[in-house]
Write a protein that holds these residues in place. Structure first.
Motif, short mmCIF file in Angstrom:
data_model
loop_
_atom_site.label_atom_id
_atom_site.label_comp_id
_atom_site.label_asym_id
_atom_site.label_seq_id
_atom_site.Cartn_x
_atom_site.Cartn_y
_atom_site.Cartn_z
N THR A 143 0.84 -1.20 0.00
CA THR A 143 0.00 0.00 0.00
C THR A 143 0.87 1.25 0.00
O THR A 143 0.66 2.18 -0.79
N LEU A 144 1.87 1.26 0.88
CA LEU A 144 2.76 2.42 0.96
C LEU A 144 3.60 2.56 -0.31
O LEU A 144 3.84 3.67 -0.78
N ALA A 145 4.03 1.41 -0.87
CA ALA A 145 4.80 1.47 -2.12
C ALA A 145 3.93 2.00 -3.26
O ALA A 145 4.41 2.76 -4.12
N LEU A 146 2.66 1.61 -3.29
CA LEU A 146 1.74 2.13 -4.30
C LEU A 146 1.58 3.63 -4.15
O LEU A 146 1.64 4.38 -5.14
N GLY A 261 -7.02 2.35 -3.11
CA GLY A 261 -5.91 2.91 -3.88
C GLY A 261 -6.00 2.59 -5.35
O GLY A 261 -5.04 2.86 -6.09
N ARG A 262 -7.12 2.07 -5.82
CA ARG A 262 -7.22 1.71 -7.24
C ARG A 262 -6.99 2.88 -8.19
O ARG A 262 -6.37 2.70 -9.24
N PRO A 263 -7.46 4.10 -7.84
CA PRO A 263 -7.17 5.22 -8.76
C PRO A 263 -5.68 5.50 -8.92
O PRO A 263 -5.27 6.13 -9.91
N GLN A 294 -4.04 -3.03 -14.94
CA GLN A 294 -4.56 -1.66 -14.85
C GLN A 294 -3.43 -0.64 -14.79
O GLN A 294 -3.61 0.51 -15.23
N ALA A 295 -2.29 -1.05 -14.25
CA ALA A 295 -1.14 -0.14 -14.14
C ALA A 295 -0.23 -0.20 -15.36
O ALA A 295 0.73 0.57 -15.44
N GLY A 296 -0.50 -1.11 -16.29
CA GLY A 296 0.40 -1.30 -17.43
C GLY A 296 1.73 -1.86 -17.00
O GLY A 296 2.77 -1.57 -17.60
N ALA A 297 1.70 -2.69 -15.95
CA ALA A 297 2.92 -3.22 -15.34
C ALA A 297 3.05 -4.72 -15.61
O ALA A 297 2.13 -5.37 -16.11
N GLN A 298 4.19 -5.27 -15.25
CA GLN A 298 4.42 -6.70 -15.34
C GLN A 298 3.86 -7.40 -14.11
O GLN A 298 3.68 -6.79 -13.04
N PHE A 299 3.60 -8.70 -14.27
CA PHE A 299 3.12 -9.52 -13.16
C PHE A 299 3.88 -10.83 -13.14
O PHE A 299 4.20 -11.39 -14.19
N ALA A 300 4.15 -11.32 -11.92
CA ALA A 300 4.77 -12.63 -11.77
C ALA A 300 4.19 -13.33 -10.56
O ALA A 300 3.97 -12.69 -9.52
N ALA A 301 3.93 -14.62 -10.70
CA ALA A 301 3.47 -15.45 -9.59
C ALA A 301 4.61 -16.36 -9.17
O ALA A 301 5.28 -16.97 -10.01
#
Length: 330
Positions: A143-146, A261-263, A294-301
């Motif tokens: 949350t803080l990093a976002l 924090g979605r916006p 939504q952020a146009g970012a990469q994702f990894a699991a």
């Protein structure tokens, strides 16, 4: 109805400890190259007091350092100790938020707000004179990093949001889905425990532990990390957690109950952002992937991990982070 519910919960409670005793957590591992002792320590002034910060590696090295933000609210930095294995190539900065770990503990709820905790990040950067760095936050730390990444700070080289709390409503929807997947006796007891006094406290704790073993942390901390944790003045600040969140991960009654924090996702520098979740994470991978999209970012699991990825599977997590960070260094 309440009397019947209490009777049902008491019956389940008599069975639950045996279930848990039969399924102990496996022993976690320390990452090769972990550095239990810091190379450098400081007490950094922030609004409301001073926070403890430790550094491994050279802050003036050829690669930007990385800051790790712990979860909670009310956790402490010990859960990131495996990340110090990265200090062979860049400085690793761990810290305790105010009222946590080795930081000052004024115990004033007026300090327990998102903006005040957010201010700690820039205070650390300024204290050490860091021109450029990476920031990684997990869970509440996500949350803080976002919030930090959404300000588009010039100093930010790369941002990692691991298992982040982005919106409380979404978090609770995921928790409900995961609770529904628990064994029926555990699920019924967890539901009963949402009503104060409806079930014995010991039974509620046992049921909560069962959920946590499935979706929060799947290992016992290795002895070296456990000993470090136990030496902290405040490894977990229960009052802070309860004030901001509630009694357990799947129930929010605190000041974060309306957090959204979605916006902020659209304000991130997507190409320089990475979202991560454990396969069994309480921050469900499908949900975290949607946030990344939504952020146009990469994702990894990360396989073999729940919410506490750096403890559950440090080898896989570090293998993911090393090349990604290097690509953002330029």
């Amino acid at each position: 109805m309440m009397a019947r519910r209490r009777f049902l919960a008491a019956g389940l409670a008599s069975l639950l400890p045996a279930r848990l005793a039969a399924s102990p957590l496996r022993q976690g591992a320390t990452a090769p190259g972990i550095r239990i002792a810091p190379d450098r320590e400081a007490m950094v002034a922030v609004p409301g007091g001073r926070i403890y910060v430790r550094v491994n590696g050279a802050l003036d090295g050829p690669r930007p350092p990385i800051l790790f933000i712990h979860g909670g609210p009310g956790g402490s930095h010990w859960g990131w100790l495996n990340a110090t294995a990265l200090a062979d190539e860049r400085a690793v900065i761990l810290y305790d938020q105010l009222d946590c770990g080795r930081s000052d503990r004024p115990g004033n709820p007026a300090n327990w707000t998102v903006p005040r905790f957010l201010a700690e990040i820039e205070a650390i950067r300024t204290h050490f004179g860091i021109a450029r760095w990476h920031v990684l936050g997990g869970s509440w730390g996500g949350t803080l990093a976002l919030e930090y990444g959404a300000t588009r700070p010039a100093a930010l080289a790369g941002l990692v949001l691991q298992s982040p709390l982005v919106a409380t409503s979404v978090w609770l929807e995921d928790a409900a889905l995961l609770k529904a997947g628990m064994p029926a006796d555990v699920r019924q007891l967890l539901d009963a425990c949402d009503t104060p006094g409806a079930a014995p406290e010991a039974a509620c704790q046992a049921a909560t532990d069962a959920f946590y073993a499935a979706h929060v942390r799947q290992v016992m901390p290795p002895p070296a990390i456990a000993a470090y944790r136990d030496a902290l003045p405040a490894p977990f600040a229960a009052g802070l957690y309860t004030h901001m969140w509630g009694r357990a991960e799947f129930t929010c009654t605190g000041t974060l109950k309306d957090y959204n924090g979605r916006p902020l996702l659209a304000r991130l520098n997507g190409p320089r952002s990475l979202f991560v979740a454990g396969i069994d994470d309480e921050a469900r991978p499908d949900t975290v992937r949607r946030f990344a999209d939504q952020a146009g970012a990469q994702f990894a699991a990360v396989p073999g991990a729940a919410h506490s990825i750096m403890l559950d599977n440090p080898a896989a997590y570090l293998a993911l982070l090393r090349p990604w960070l290097k690509r953002q260094d330029a």
